[in-house]
Write an enzyme that holds these catalytic residues in place. Structure first.
Site, PDB file in Angstrom:
ATOM      1  N   ARG A  51       0.811  -1.227   0.000  1.00  0.00           N
ATOM      2  CA  ARG A  51       0.000   0.000   0.000  1.00  0.00           C
ATOM      3  C   ARG A  51       0.839   1.269   0.000  1.00  0.00           C
ATOM      4  O   ARG A  51       0.380   2.331  -0.395  1.00  0.00           O
ATOM      5  CB  ARG A  51      -0.914   0.021   1.240  1.00  0.00           C
ATOM      6  N   LYS A 148       5.051 -18.807   6.420  1.00  0.00           N
ATOM      7  CA  LYS A 148       4.502 -19.261   7.686  1.00  0.00           C
ATOM      8  C   LYS A 148       4.081 -18.044   8.501  1.00  0.00           C
ATOM      9  O   LYS A 148       4.590 -16.952   8.218  1.00  0.00           O
ATOM     10  CB  LYS A 148       5.506 -20.116   8.445  1.00  0.00           C
ATOM     11  N   HIS A 178      11.559 -22.357   6.232  1.00  0.00           N
ATOM     12  CA  HIS A 178      12.929 -22.037   5.815  1.00  0.00           C
ATOM     13  C   HIS A 178      13.960 -23.009   6.388  1.00  0.00           C
ATOM     14  O   HIS A 178      15.076 -23.097   5.883  1.00  0.00           O
ATOM     15  CB  HIS A 178      13.287 -20.568   6.116  1.00  0.00           C
ATOM     16  N   LYS A 182      17.948 -25.004   4.805  1.00  0.00           N
ATOM     17  CA  LYS A 182      19.279 -24.904   5.429  1.00  0.00           C
ATOM     18  C   LYS A 182      20.182 -26.007   4.873  1.00  0.00           C
ATOM     19  O   LYS A 182      19.746 -27.150   4.705  1.00  0.00           O
ATOM     20  CB  LYS A 182      19.163 -25.030   6.948  1.00  0.00           C
ATOM     21  N   GLU A 216      17.661 -20.599  20.788  1.00  0.00           N
ATOM     22  CA  GLU A 216      17.934 -19.244  20.298  1.00  0.00           C
ATOM     23  C   GLU A 216      18.370 -18.365  21.459  1.00  0.00           C
ATOM     24  O   GLU A 216      17.848 -18.481  22.564  1.00  0.00           O
ATOM     25  CB  GLU A 216      16.669 -18.642  19.685  1.00  0.00           C
ATOM     26  N   ASP A 235       5.118 -21.521  16.843  1.00  0.00           N
ATOM     27  CA  ASP A 235       6.124 -20.774  16.080  1.00  0.00           C
ATOM     28  C   ASP A 235       7.263 -21.681  15.594  1.00  0.00           C
ATOM     29  O   ASP A 235       7.792 -21.477  14.509  1.00  0.00           O
ATOM     30  CB  ASP A 235       6.696 -19.653  16.969  1.00  0.00           C
ATOM     31  N   HIS A 240       9.237 -26.073  12.104  1.00  0.00           N
ATOM     32  CA  HIS A 240      10.664 -26.375  11.947  1.00  0.00           C
ATOM     33  C   HIS A 240      11.075 -27.685  12.631  1.00  0.00           C
ATOM     34  O   HIS A 240      11.732 -28.529  12.034  1.00  0.00           O
ATOM     35  CB  HIS A 240      11.522 -25.236  12.494  1.00  0.00           C
ATOM     36  N   LYS A 331      13.476 -19.397  23.364  1.00  0.00           N
ATOM     37  CA  LYS A 331      14.062 -18.064  23.157  1.00  0.00           C
ATOM     38  C   LYS A 331      14.911 -17.705  24.373  1.00  0.00           C
ATOM     39  O   LYS A 331      14.675 -18.183  25.477  1.00  0.00           O
ATOM     40  CB  LYS A 331      12.954 -17.018  23.038  1.00  0.00           C
TER      41      LYS A 331
HETATM   42  P1  NDP Z   1       5.510  -6.729   7.923  1.00  0.00           P
HETATM   43  O1  NDP Z   1       4.394  -6.311   8.793  1.00  0.00           O
HETATM   44  O2  NDP Z   1       6.844  -6.107   8.098  1.00  0.00           O
HETATM   45  O3  NDP Z   1       5.098  -6.490   6.401  1.00  0.00           O
HETATM   46  C1  NDP Z   1       3.800  -6.700   5.924  1.00  0.00           C
HETATM   47  C2  NDP Z   1       3.752  -6.271   4.481  1.00  0.00           C
HETATM   48  O4  NDP Z   1       2.433  -6.419   4.000  1.00  0.00           O
HETATM   49  C3  NDP Z   1       4.140  -4.814   4.271  1.00  0.00           C
HETATM   50  O5  NDP Z   1       4.898  -4.722   3.073  1.00  0.00           O
HETATM   51  C4  NDP Z   1       2.801  -4.126   4.095  1.00  0.00           C
HETATM   52  O6  NDP Z   1       3.032  -3.004   3.309  1.00  0.00           O
HETATM   53  C5  NDP Z   1       2.024  -5.210   3.355  1.00  0.00           C
HETATM   54  N1  NDP Z   1       0.573  -5.104   3.519  1.00  0.00           N
HETATM   55  C6  NDP Z   1      -0.131  -5.159   4.673  1.00  0.00           C
HETATM   56  N2  NDP Z   1      -1.455  -5.036   4.428  1.00  0.00           N
HETATM   57  C7  NDP Z   1      -1.584  -4.903   3.085  1.00  0.00           C
HETATM   58  C8  NDP Z   1      -2.696  -4.726   2.214  1.00  0.00           C
HETATM   59  N3  NDP Z   1      -3.954  -4.664   2.673  1.00  0.00           N
HETATM   60  N4  NDP Z   1      -2.461  -4.650   0.897  1.00  0.00           N
HETATM   61  C9  NDP Z   1      -1.190  -4.704   0.403  1.00  0.00           C
HETATM   62  N5  NDP Z   1      -0.106  -4.865   1.179  1.00  0.00           N
HETATM   63  C10 NDP Z   1      -0.295  -4.954   2.506  1.00  0.00           C
HETATM   64  O7  NDP Z   1       5.580  -8.322   8.025  1.00  0.00           O
HETATM   65  P2  NDP Z   1       6.814  -9.273   7.736  1.00  0.00           P
HETATM   66  O8  NDP Z   1       7.497  -8.830   6.496  1.00  0.00           O
HETATM   67  O9  NDP Z   1       7.604  -9.422   8.963  1.00  0.00           O
HETATM   68  O10 NDP Z   1       6.092 -10.686   7.527  1.00  0.00           O
HETATM   69  C11 NDP Z   1       5.365 -11.005   6.364  1.00  0.00           C
HETATM   70  C12 NDP Z   1       4.902 -12.465   6.501  1.00  0.00           C
HETATM   71  O11 NDP Z   1       6.036 -13.305   6.610  1.00  0.00           O
HETATM   72  C13 NDP Z   1       4.069 -12.717   7.752  1.00  0.00           C
HETATM   73  O12 NDP Z   1       3.113 -13.715   7.475  1.00  0.00           O
HETATM   74  C14 NDP Z   1       5.089 -13.268   8.742  1.00  0.00           C
HETATM   75  O13 NDP Z   1       4.494 -14.099   9.707  1.00  0.00           O
HETATM   76  C15 NDP Z   1       5.981 -14.060   7.810  1.00  0.00           C
HETATM   77  N6  NDP Z   1       7.333 -14.269   8.328  1.00  0.00           N
HETATM   78  C16 NDP Z   1       8.125 -13.196   8.623  1.00  0.00           C
HETATM   79  C17 NDP Z   1       9.406 -13.408   9.107  1.00  0.00           C
HETATM   80  C18 NDP Z   1      10.316 -12.259   9.377  1.00  0.00           C
HETATM   81  O14 NDP Z   1      11.471 -12.514   9.738  1.00  0.00           O
HETATM   82  N7  NDP Z   1       9.874 -11.011   9.238  1.00  0.00           N
HETATM   83  C19 NDP Z   1       9.951 -14.781   9.339  1.00  0.00           C
HETATM   84  C20 NDP Z   1       9.036 -15.812   8.956  1.00  0.00           C
HETATM   85  C21 NDP Z   1       7.779 -15.542   8.488  1.00  0.00           C
HETATM   86  P3  NDP Z   1       2.221  -1.627   3.364  1.00  0.00           P
HETATM   87  O15 NDP Z   1       2.049  -1.269   4.798  1.00  0.00           O
HETATM   88  O16 NDP Z   1       3.082  -0.714   2.565  1.00  0.00           O
HETATM   89  O17 NDP Z   1       0.950  -1.960   2.693  1.00  0.00           O
HETATM   90  C1  BG6 Z   2      11.080 -18.286  12.485  1.00  0.00           C
HETATM   91  C2  BG6 Z   2      10.405 -18.020  13.796  1.00  0.00           C
HETATM   92  O1  BG6 Z   2      10.284 -19.100  11.676  1.00  0.00           O
HETATM   93  O2  BG6 Z   2      12.319 -18.948  12.734  1.00  0.00           O
HETATM   94  C3  BG6 Z   2      11.294 -17.184  14.678  1.00  0.00           C
HETATM   95  O3  BG6 Z   2       9.181 -17.324  13.550  1.00  0.00           O
HETATM   96  C4  BG6 Z   2      12.643 -17.814  14.843  1.00  0.00           C
HETATM   97  O4  BG6 Z   2      10.690 -16.983  15.965  1.00  0.00           O
HETATM   98  C5  BG6 Z   2      13.233 -18.186  13.501  1.00  0.00           C
HETATM   99  O5  BG6 Z   2      13.479 -16.876  15.506  1.00  0.00           O
HETATM  100  C6  BG6 Z   2      14.492 -19.018  13.683  1.00  0.00           C
HETATM  101  O6  BG6 Z   2      15.142 -19.175  12.456  1.00  0.00           O
HETATM  102  P1  BG6 Z   2      16.712 -19.385  12.391  1.00  0.00           P
HETATM  103  O7  BG6 Z   2      16.973 -19.635  10.942  1.00  0.00           O
HETATM  104  O8  BG6 Z   2      17.335 -18.141  12.919  1.00  0.00           O
HETATM  105  O9  BG6 Z   2      17.003 -20.567  13.262  1.00  0.00           O
END
Ligand code: NDP
Ligand code: BG6
Length: 485
Positions: A51, A148, A178, A182, A216, A235, A240, A331
């Site tokens: 967005r 996930k 993920h 690995k 972790e 989680d 995993h 954790k």
């Molecule tokens: P964020 O909250 O950082 O990002 C969410 C993204 O979704 C943003 O780019 C946001 O952009 C976009 N978004 C939200 N609502 C809308 C909408 N209605 N329309 C279009 N775009 C939208 O989340 P993460 O990047 O951390 O995580 C994303 C997914 O990956 C989640 O399901 C999370 O559980 C999973 N995940 C994340 C990990 C991580 O390390 N971050 C690890 C493993 C899984 P904008 O606000 O610009 O719209």
């Molecule tokens: C993610 C979990 O899937 O895996 C996190 O949501 C966790 O809580 C992470 O920290 C661990 O991944 P890695 O590769 O650092 O062991």
């Protein structure tokens, strides 16, 4: 010799959530590294979708900053950065509205592999899938990658599977775990099925027990509100740790092919016995020396969410009956350490004078992180004169030491998995029935906790976990391996 890189076909990849944390930290820097390595064609097109009101230039600047933050300077040649930013485009859209989709459809090229990465919360999956089909952005060969958590329980996972199945066939859906990307996890399969040595010993006749640890040192600071709704069981264990358990316990698949491997993993999940509450320990970290506690990080003063789980798991089949699998994850533990340890039985009889009670059985350790490698604990004669004295030594194969240049700059799990999506290889992704079966096994454990309504046991931040987790092993005459660097 450096590791071989096989280029993938040209592709268009749309990243929904292209401005988010995962895209900025992992997906985009990972794609950059693959381009530099020569695996991703410099003609590929990567389209961020979210967005935030960026145009193409604005998004390129956003990604430039992510690369500066997450790719070391010496790995960021100006020409490479320029080429990568050139691959980028952006569509501003709220997935719940009709705007933006037609523009996205026009950006898709004929003849390039088409992939859509759902790097957004699961509540957006169904809507995105529908619009991709409705606005003809996706075609029948397109692939979708979903992050996930794949649901919160069995019911929600079924809903997600049904939503995706309305728009895409199972061979178009790539559910990311993920851990499967690995390096050492894939090595586990190479060790088991590429050597004749281990497989005859890989059963309840020879293995005393298996320990799977994902420790972790990180706290939940910064993602407390997500984590508090999830906890260690959902989680880490449901995905995993269960994947590691499946790869360790499964029967040899007839070939290294997606459905053959996933069929065998599914059989393991279905053979898991229900876990009784006495075989599970849940913990929550308390304040250690100068450390915040879980409650502070989760910002929920009455939280009963676990940041640690240890459990004893029985796999009810001919290969494993009587050989327990012990799993633990948490954790804010002493160190970051993930490993699978196969602990073999003691020799049946000692021919040596020295009391063998002191000597422990052989252990095969498959170390995921840090310092990836494989280690075997064996008993040898203590060198030198003085009769037959025995001692234990590790036969150590640290990948970094043994393989040198070959393991420098290996792709991280996300990079490898995205390249597999482009190649159309689903072996390292979870199938829908696997995800559901894993939830079906986890749900009763979580439900049991909810019914008991008890608080998890406290453990000190930077410790090895709650004392009761140690007892889980001691009562069986066993002990956990140290959580060491
Ligand atoms: P964020 O909250 O950082 O990002 C969410 C993204 O979704 C943003 O780019 C946001 O952009 C976009 N978004 C939200 N609502 C809308 C909408 N209605 N329309 C279009 N775009 C939208 O989340 P993460 O990047 O951390 O995580 C994303 C997914 O990956 C989640 O399901 C999370 O559980 C999973 N995940 C994340 C990990 C991580 O390390 N971050 C690890 C493993 C899984 P904008 O606000 O610009 O719209
Ligand atoms: C993610 C979990 O899937 O895996 C996190 O949501 C966790 O809580 C992470 O920290 C661990 O991944 P890695 O590769 O650092 O062991």
């Amino acid at each position: 010799m450096v590791s071989k890189t096989i280029p993938v076909d040209d592709f268009d990849l749309v990243i929904f959530g292209g401005t988010g944390d995962l895209a900025s930290r992992k997906i985009l820097p990972g794609l950059f590294r693959r381009m530099v390595a020569g695996q991703m064609p410099r003609t590929a097109k990567i389209i961020g979708a979210a967005r935030s009101p960026y145009d193409r230039k604005g998004y390129q600047e956003h990604v430039r900053k992510s690369l500066e933050e997450f790719v070391p300077k010496e790995k960021r040649a100006a020409k490479d950065v320029k080429d990568f930013l050139n691959c980028l485009d952006y569509v501003e859209l709220d997935v719940f509205t009709p705007d933006g989709w037609k523009q996205m459809a026009k950006m898709m090229r004929k003849g390039a592999v088409r992939a859509f990465y759902f790097s957004v919360g699961p509540s957006l999956f169904g809507t995105i899938a529908n619009s991709l089909v409705k606005y003809k952005v996706a075609d029948e060969h397109s692939r979708v990658v979903v992050e996930k958590p794949f649901g919160h329980d069995l019911d929600s996972a079924k809903v997600l599977n049904a939503e995706l199945a309305e728009c895409f066939t199972e061979d178009q859906i790539y559910r990311i775990d993920h851990y499967l990307g690995k390096e050492t996890v894939q090595n586990l399969m190479a060790i088991r099925f590429g050597n004749a040595l281990f497989e005859p010993l890989w059963n309840n006749h020879h293995v005393d027990h298996v320990q799977i640890t994902a420790a972790e040192s990180l706290s939940v600071a910064g993602r407390g509100s997500y984590y508090d709704q999830s906890g260690a069981m959902r989680d880490m264990v449901q995905n995993h740790l269960m994947q590691l358990l499946c790869l360790t316990a499964m029967e040899p698949p007839s070939m290294f092919e997606a459905n053959a491997v996933r069929d065998e993993k599914l059989k393991v999940i279905k053979a898991l016995q229900p876990v009784s509450q006495k075989d599970v320990v849940r913990g929550q970290y308390s304040a250690g020396d100068g450390e915040d506690d879980y409650i502070t990080h989760s910002e929920n003063p009455s939280s009963k969410t676990e940041s640690y789980v240890a459990m004893k798991v029985d796999v009810a089949n001919w290969r494993w009956a009587g050989t327990p699998f012990y799993l633990r994850t948490g954790k804010r533990l002493r160190h970051r350490m993930s490993e699978i340890a196969i602990v073999f039985k003691d020799p049946p009889h000692s021919i040596f004078e020295q009391d063998f009670k002191e000597m422990r059985g052989n252990v095969l350790v498959i170390r995921l992180q840090p310092d990836e490698g494989i280690k075997m604990r064996v008993t040898i004669k203590d060198p030198g004169p003085g009769g037959m004295r025995l001692r234990e030594v590790p036969l150590d194969m640290s990948f970094a030491e043994t393989l040198g240049e070959d393991v420098k700059d290996l792709p991280d799990a996300y990079e490898r998995l995205i390249m597999d999506v482009i190649r159309g290889n689903q072996t390292l992704f979870m199938r829908g029935d696997e995800a559901e079966a894993a939830w079906a096994w986890v749900d009763p454990i979580v439900k049991g906790w909810e019914e008991l309504n008890t608080k998890p046991l406290p453990y000190d931040a930077r410790s090895s976990g709650p004392d009761d987790a140690m007892m889980l092993m001691h009562r069986d005459g066993r002990r956990w391996r140290d959580i060491s660097k």
